[in-house]
Design an enzyme around this catalytic site. Structure first.
Site, PDB file in Angstrom:
ATOM      1  N   ASN A  41     -67.772-114.169  14.632  1.00 24.97           N
ATOM      2  CA  ASN A  41     -67.008-115.101  15.450  1.00 24.97           C
ATOM      3  C   ASN A  41     -67.229-116.509  14.900  1.00 24.97           C
ATOM      4  O   ASN A  41     -68.371-116.946  14.763  1.00 24.97           O
ATOM      5  CB  ASN A  41     -67.461-114.992  16.907  1.00 24.97           C
ATOM      6  CG  ASN A  41     -66.588-115.802  17.832  1.00 24.97           C
ATOM      7  OD1 ASN A  41     -66.437-116.997  17.670  1.00 24.97           O
ATOM      8  ND2 ASN A  41     -66.030-115.147  18.834  1.00 24.97           N
ATOM      9  N   HIS A  52     -62.091-114.561  16.040  1.00 23.95           N
ATOM     10  CA  HIS A  52     -63.092-113.658  16.605  1.00 23.95           C
ATOM     11  C   HIS A  52     -63.702-112.853  15.458  1.00 23.95           C
ATOM     12  O   HIS A  52     -63.156-112.823  14.351  1.00 23.95           O
ATOM     13  CB  HIS A  52     -62.441-112.725  17.616  1.00 23.95           C
ATOM     14  CG  HIS A  52     -62.020-113.411  18.889  1.00 23.95           C
ATOM     15  ND1 HIS A  52     -61.799-112.728  20.047  1.00 23.95           N
ATOM     16  CD2 HIS A  52     -61.782-114.716  19.172  1.00 23.95           C
ATOM     17  CE1 HIS A  52     -61.448-113.564  21.012  1.00 23.95           C
ATOM     18  NE2 HIS A  52     -61.419-114.790  20.487  1.00 23.95           N
ATOM     19  N   GLU A  54     -63.914-109.654  14.766  1.00 22.86           N
ATOM     20  CA  GLU A  54     -63.103-108.596  14.189  1.00 22.86           C
ATOM     21  C   GLU A  54     -61.954-109.164  13.360  1.00 22.86           C
ATOM     22  O   GLU A  54     -61.621-108.631  12.301  1.00 22.86           O
ATOM     23  CB  GLU A  54     -62.561-107.688  15.306  1.00 22.86           C
ATOM     24  CG  GLU A  54     -63.645-107.010  16.120  1.00 22.86           C
ATOM     25  CD  GLU A  54     -64.170-107.831  17.303  1.00 22.86           C
ATOM     26  OE1 GLU A  54     -64.870-107.265  18.147  1.00 22.86           O
ATOM     27  OE2 GLU A  54     -63.874-109.052  17.384  1.00 22.86           O
ATOM     28  N   CYS A  79     -62.161-107.530  22.566  1.00 19.61           N
ATOM     29  CA  CYS A  79     -61.261-108.055  23.589  1.00 19.61           C
ATOM     30  C   CYS A  79     -59.849-107.538  23.289  1.00 19.61           C
ATOM     31  O   CYS A  79     -59.626-106.837  22.303  1.00 19.61           O
ATOM     32  CB  CYS A  79     -61.285-109.581  23.555  1.00 19.61           C
ATOM     33  SG  CYS A  79     -60.572-110.265  22.036  1.00 19.61           S
ATOM     34  N   CYS A  82     -58.490-108.531  19.729  1.00 19.66           N
ATOM     35  CA  CYS A  82     -59.037-107.739  18.623  1.00 19.66           C
ATOM     36  C   CYS A  82     -58.645-106.272  18.734  1.00 19.66           C
ATOM     37  O   CYS A  82     -58.376-105.614  17.724  1.00 19.66           O
ATOM     38  CB  CYS A  82     -60.546-107.924  18.567  1.00 19.66           C
ATOM     39  SG  CYS A  82     -60.981-109.658  18.263  1.00 19.66           S
ATOM     40  N   ASP A 142     -64.684-118.711  25.587  1.00 20.41           N
ATOM     41  CA  ASP A 142     -64.343-117.633  24.664  1.00 20.41           C
ATOM     42  C   ASP A 142     -63.604-116.504  25.347  1.00 20.41           C
ATOM     43  O   ASP A 142     -62.696-115.909  24.775  1.00 20.41           O
ATOM     44  CB  ASP A 142     -65.615-117.093  23.986  1.00 20.41           C
ATOM     45  CG  ASP A 142     -65.289-116.270  22.755  1.00 20.41           C
ATOM     46  OD1 ASP A 142     -64.597-116.787  21.867  1.00 20.41           O
ATOM     47  OD2 ASP A 142     -65.706-115.094  22.689  1.00 20.41           O
TER      48      ASP A 142
END
Length: 145
Positions: A41, A52, A54, A79, A82, A142
């Site tokens: 991140n 992020h 990923e 999330c 992602c 975030d």
């Protein structure tokens, strides 16, 4: 410490993010037993709300052709942003360090045929608990709260 070498690599990425003043979430992408992408991140470091772990990992892997046989590791349950990337690119397996601190989009991924394994790794939990405790405003930003 995680027993899985690839989860351990994702944890190393998460530590980089924390050491840089960011959020301790890391990710690696694996194909045929080799890491083909790494990321963490960097939303804070780059001032970019979509960097992020990923997404950073996917960017760093570059164009890999197709994602058949790829496994994405993340220290935290992805999330919806992602998870959407996972579904969009046809990644069929995601291994997660933990989901206690953030439940993420597990059902979304599973509903699109993604196998999701939650390792419930204590080190991953502790990293996120520390971040949430020490920087709650950053965490709330975030996750959109």
């Amino acid at each position: 410490m995680a027993n899985d070498v690839f989860l351990t690599a994702a944890i190393e990425e998460a530590r980089k993010g924390w050491d840089e003043g960011g959020i301790p979430i890391g990710s690696v992408m694996v194909r045929d037993g080799e890491i083909i992408g790494r990321g963490h991140n960097q939303r804070v470091q780059k001032g970019d709300p979509v960097t992020h772990a990923e997404i950073d990992c996917l960017r760093n892997a570059g164009r890999v052709g197709n994602y058949r046989g790829v496994t994405l590791y993340s220290t935290l349950m992805p999330c919806y942003l992602c998870a959407g990337a996972v579904v969009q690119f046809g990644i069929k397996k995601v291994i997660v360090g933990e989901s206690r601190t953030f439940p993420g989009a597990v059902e979304f991924m599973r509903s699109h045929g993604v196998e999701v394994l939650d390792m419930d790794d204590q080190e991953c939990v502790e990293m996120m608990e520390r971040m949430i405790r020490e920087k709650p405003e950053l965490w709330n930003e975030d996750i959109g709260k």
